[in-house]
Design a protein around this motif. Structure first.
Motif, PDB file in Angstrom:
ATOM      1  N   SER A   3       0.813  -1.095  -0.122  1.00  0.00           N
ATOM      2  CA  SER A   3      -0.064  -0.024   0.116  1.00  0.00           C
ATOM      3  C   SER A   3       1.026   1.286   0.023  1.00  0.00           C
ATOM      4  O   SER A   3       2.093   1.216   0.339  1.00  0.00           O
ATOM      5  CB  SER A   3      -0.735  -0.052   1.206  1.00  0.00           C
ATOM      6  OG  SER A   3      -0.385   0.127   2.312  1.00  0.00           O
ATOM      7  N   SER A   4       0.391   2.364  -0.514  1.00  0.00           N
ATOM      8  CA  SER A   4       0.975   3.744  -0.398  1.00  0.00           C
ATOM      9  C   SER A   4       0.933   4.183   0.942  1.00  0.00           C
ATOM     10  O   SER A   4       0.464   3.917   1.877  1.00  0.00           O
ATOM     11  CB  SER A   4       0.540   4.482  -1.486  1.00  0.00           C
ATOM     12  OG  SER A   4      -0.781   4.984  -1.032  1.00  0.00           O
TER      13      SER A   4
ATOM     14  N   GLN B 252       0.704   7.299   1.691  1.00  0.00           N
ATOM     15  CA  GLN B 252      -0.661   7.996   1.683  1.00  0.00           C
ATOM     16  C   GLN B 252      -1.883   7.305   2.102  1.00  0.00           C
ATOM     17  O   GLN B 252      -2.660   7.769   3.053  1.00  0.00           O
ATOM     18  CB  GLN B 252      -0.996   8.870   0.248  1.00  0.00           C
ATOM     19  CG  GLN B 252       0.215   9.776   0.259  1.00  0.00           C
ATOM     20  CD  GLN B 252       1.185   9.152  -0.714  1.00  0.00           C
ATOM     21  OE1 GLN B 252       1.091   7.986  -1.045  1.00  0.00           O
ATOM     22  NE2 GLN B 252       2.067   9.996  -1.243  1.00  0.00           N
TER      23      GLN B 252
END
Length: 71
Positions: A23-24, A26
């Motif tokens: 996952s990023s 952010q």
């Protein structure tokens, strides 16, 4: 199926069920902010350890558990 309250720090990650993509940062920050604001909406899915342990293994919700611990 049953609902059990478990300390998230006591859960063991299941390497066979880990996310295939990362996952990023952010997305992780957004999830952390959401958990701090409203809590976990969809609880992780866990199963009892099968190798003789008496703990719980995460089947789904690894990110939610990690962010809940961070919160």
């Amino acid at each position: 199926m049953q609902i059990v309250k478990v300390d998230p720090r006591a859960l063991v990650e299941n390497p066979d069920r880990m996310r295939r993509t990362q996952s990023s940062p952010q997305a992780d920050v957004l999830l952390l902010a959401t958990i701090r604001a409203v809590g976990i909406i969809q609880p992780p899915i866990v199963s009892p350890q099968r190798d003789g342990g008496n703990g719980w293994v995460i089947d789904a919700g690894h990110r939610r558990v990690a962010q809940a611990i961070a919160a």
